[in-house]
Design an enzyme around this catalytic site. Structure first.
Site, short mmCIF file in Angstrom:
data_model
loop_
_atom_site.label_atom_id
_atom_site.label_comp_id
_atom_site.label_asym_id
_atom_site.label_seq_id
_atom_site.Cartn_x
_atom_site.Cartn_y
_atom_site.Cartn_z
N LEU A 407 25.46 27.27 43.78
CA LEU A 407 25.31 27.64 42.94
C LEU A 407 26.65 27.13 42.36
O LEU A 407 27.73 27.98 43.46
CB LEU A 407 24.90 28.65 41.83
CG LEU A 407 23.70 28.96 41.41
CD1 LEU A 407 23.52 30.22 40.96
CD2 LEU A 407 22.87 28.20 40.04
N ASP A 408 27.55 26.16 41.48
CA ASP A 408 29.21 26.12 41.23
C ASP A 408 29.45 26.92 40.70
O ASP A 408 28.20 27.74 39.53
CB ASP A 408 29.46 24.94 40.48
CG ASP A 408 30.72 24.26 39.95
OD1 ASP A 408 31.85 24.84 40.91
OD2 ASP A 408 30.74 24.23 39.36
N LYS A 409 30.35 27.17 40.21
CA LYS A 409 30.79 28.71 39.38
C LYS A 409 31.16 27.99 37.53
O LYS A 409 30.39 28.20 36.91
CB LYS A 409 31.92 29.75 39.64
CG LYS A 409 32.29 30.69 38.71
CD LYS A 409 33.37 31.58 39.30
CE LYS A 409 34.67 30.67 39.43
NZ LYS A 409 35.34 30.52 37.54
#
Length: 719
Positions: A407-409
């Site tokens: 996951l990207d933030k």
């Protein structure tokens, strides 16, 4: 150091020292060329994944099949009566030869007119050497009709010992099988049409007209005449014609038809509205921004149609099995014929033909051909209704195999709408000067941090300078030339590469902010550090339950972000994420993806920014947030329309449910065909004295296809 207060009274003009970065804002050119609405012109094509045993499921096909079924049924009734009604008073008086001739007269139009579409497909399968269910049906029906016709026209050629008058005929088998197959095709065509209802319902969402506001006048115009920039009025209960921005009014909107979420969403001035959604009880003025094929609804329709045309790997395997299955069945039918002809009771030729035809009919692989495409088409159509766009059937299959989520933030786990909480100019510079330089360059970027900095400048009524030579450095920041000066806004790692260092006092303050979970960007003018800007990006309310739901599915979750380690630690701790990797460039994110794949794990990467595009493309499955950048969405195989991680759980459960249905369909089809062939060949005859007639074999064949269809249609109820 100066603390930035968004609620503080702002000066009307920026300070004189800020002139190096101040000039009137550039106005964007508006594209006024209208585009035809995809929702009005796009026709749903027959998916290439549809098996050859099926038609296109269109209205014309349904009408034709219904007409042939109706006439075929009434012409078959006399054939069945003459064949099986020997004890009826009127029929038993008719001589066997005359009865056979009458059966020939009634059965022939059933086989060659009512069954003409079936025979055409049989001939095509022979001509192209691509065997399918019509190969078996054609052989079975023509064998029964040809043998019976030979009995009527030249009975001496087929008479055996003990048959001195007339051999039995099987016109009723040929006619009834034809009618039953047409009935099965009609029901399958109706069911296939139902699987396209998801697309059809989406196409019906967009209204055909819009209410155009021109000054004090309002008039209704066709949807294809709406242009970008037009002001439209939305009345209570009306559907939104195009994508746009709310200019006036407040109302709730029902977006469930696009996102699957039942709760209405409040829209006010500045909110974006989407084509196809429904206005609640308020009157709204909106500005049209995306029309025709550019609207989100049209893109959903296009992606769904494209996805339903595609073929999954498991489907290609089923196709390969079908390619050798039909010739194998023909060989079994020939073997059955020879065994019964040589060793069967009299009339052995009749028994031989009867059982061989039964083998051909019951072994029709239409259920096998329908097993995958019906499930894939239904599953992806349901996904589109729930706000999960899956690009192709192969992605659907890969999604079910994923065991690790990356996951990207920013914009994925967080709202992607950070706000400026502190502006820290170095000696000799003011807050306004720092914001003016940073916002001028960031105004050309679509990153959420850029939007926050530009908003902070607007709050202080700072006019933005014209920027030339703008460049976005994925994972690093943005740069551009303002007048004769070069401005850079971005990460510390990029500054180090440029040989720009930060003194101890600034480093200490930056460290304190990062430990507290703030994102910090540096502003550089001509190689000299002006100061930094601290921002806070709140975590989405849906992120924590979404991560918990992914853990419940047995998935491992890892966060990859370009942000500082301290900020990443704060987010990971709050959301209970398994692993994190911070301060990554786009290339480093991609390397992490490759490293995890080399460990034998199947990955899905979820992101929304330009810097996520390489990782999205490199993962087994790339999943883009629908609220993200176009680059991210185009690099991804799956798009979450609403940009909500709760839809991620739906994507995984839907893919698993679809694969489960496919496996059930394939297992049932293989088991059914294996048992059906054995029974039709007569293996139970020595023990029970009973045989499976071709008519019952045809009924069983149709029922097997319907079982597969009904099992696939269960996905329409997926939640």
């Amino acid at each position: 150091m100066a603390r930035f207060n968004r609620d503080h009274a702002m000066p009307t003009h920026a300070s004189k020292a800020a002139c190096c970065c101040a000039s009137p804002k550039l106005e964007s050119a508006v594209n006024t060329v209208p585009k035809p609405s995809l929702a009005r012109e796009e026709k749903i094509p027959a998916a290439s994944s549809t098996p050859e045993c099926c038609g296109d499921g269109g209205a014309a096909e349904l009408r034709d099949l219904w007409r042939r079924l109706r006439w075929g049924f009434w012409m078959t009734m006399p054939v069945v009566a003459f064949s099986m009604g020997m004890e009826l008073p009127m029929i038993r008086e008719i001589p066997a030869k005359a009865s056979a001739w009458m059966q020939l007269v009634w059965a022939t139009p059933v086989v060659f007119w009512a069954g003409w579409p079936l025979l055409l497909r049989f001939a095509r399968s022979i001509a192209t050497r691509k065997t399918n269910m019509f190969t078996l049906i054609g052989l079975g029906v023509l064998a029964a009709w040809a043998y019976s016709t030979l009995v009527v026209i030249a009975p001496k050629l087929v008479l055996h010992d003990g048959l001195h008058d007339h051999a039995p005929v099987y016109f009723e088998s040929a006619a009834v099988i034809t009618v039953l197959v047409i009935l099965g095709q009609l029901m399958e065509s109706r069911a296939r049409r139902a699987t396209g209802s998801a697309i059809e319902s989406l196409m019906r969402l967009a209204p055909s007209t819009a209410l155009l506001v021109e000054g004090a006048d309002e008039r209704e115009i066709p949807l294809d005449q709406v242009k970008p920039g037009d002001v439209l009025r939305l009345k209570p209960g009306g559907k939104i014609p195009v994508d746009g921005l709310v200019l006036e009014g407040v109302s709730t909107f029902d977006e469930s038809m696009l996102t699957g979420e039942p709760m209405p969403v409040v829209k006010k001035v500045g909110s974006r509205v989407t084509s196809g959604t429904v206005n609640g009880n308020g009157t709204i003025l909106m500005r049209a921004e995306r029309i025709g094929a550019d609207t989100l609804l049209s893109q959903i329709i296009a992606l769904t149609v494209q996805a339903q045309r595609s073929r999954a790997p498991v489907q290609r395997q089923a196709d390969r099995v079908s390619s050798w299955f039909v010739p194998f069945v023909v060989l079994i039918a020939i073997f059955t014929f020879l065994v019964w002809w040589e060793f069967g009771p009299q009339p052995s030729l009749g028994f031989a033909i009867l059982n061989a035809v039964a083998v051909l009919i019951i072994a029709c692989p239409c259920a096998l051909g329908l097993a995958t495409p019906m499930a894939v088409t239904t599953g992806m159509g349901r996904g589109a209704q729930l706000g999960v766009l899956i690009k192709d059937a192969e992605t659907l299959e890969r999604l079910a195999a994923v065991d690790t989520i990356l996951l990207d933030k920013t914009g994925t786990l967080t709202e992607g709408k950070p706000r400026v909480v502190e502006v820290y100019p170095l000696h000799g510079w003011s807050i306004e000067e720092l914001l003016a330089c940073a916002a001028a360059v960031e105004a050309l970027s679509e990153h959420p941090i850029a939007s926050a900095i530009v908003a902070a400048a607007k709050d202080r009524n700072i006019s933005l300078a014209q920027v030339k030579a703008f460049q976005a450095v994925p994972g690093g920041g943005v740069s551009g030339r303002v007048g004769e000066k070069e401005v850079f806004v971005g990460q510390a790692s990029f500054l180090k590469k440029k040989g720009i260092f930060i003194d101890a006092e600034v480093s200490r303050r930056v460290f304190e902010l990062q430990v507290s979970g703030f994102t910090v960007v540096r502003v550089v003018l001509d190689g000299r550090l002006l100061g930094f800007i601290a921002l806070m990006d709140p975590i989405k309310e849906s992120s924590k339950p979404a991560i918990a739901a992914l853990h419940a599915l047995g998935l491992k979750v890892k966060m990859l972000t370009g942000d500082a380690r301290s900020t990443a630690d704060r987010v990971a701790k709050e959301l209970q994420i398994d692993e994190i990797a911070a301060e990554l460039s786009p290339e480093e994110k991609l390397n992490h993806v490759y490293q995890i794949k080399e460990q034998g794990r199947h990955t899905a990467y979820v992101g929304d920014g330009i810097n996520d595009a390489p990782a999205l493309a490199g993962a087994d499955v790339g999943i883009a947030m629908g609220t993200g950048t176009d680059a991210a969405i185009h690099s991804a195989s799956v798009t979450l329309v609403q940009g909500d991680l709760s839809a991620l759980h739906r994507a995984f459960t839907l893919s698993r449910a679809t694969l489960r249905i496919i496996r059930q369909n394939l297992a049932f089809s293989f088991l059914y065909n294996t048992l059906g062939i054995l029974i039709a060949a007569g293996v139970l005859y020595p023990f029970t004295g009973r045989l499976l007639s071709p008519m019952l074999a045809s009924v069983a064949m149709s029922l097997s296809s319907l079982m597969v269809i009904l099992n696939s249609l269960r996905l329409r109820c997926f939640k």
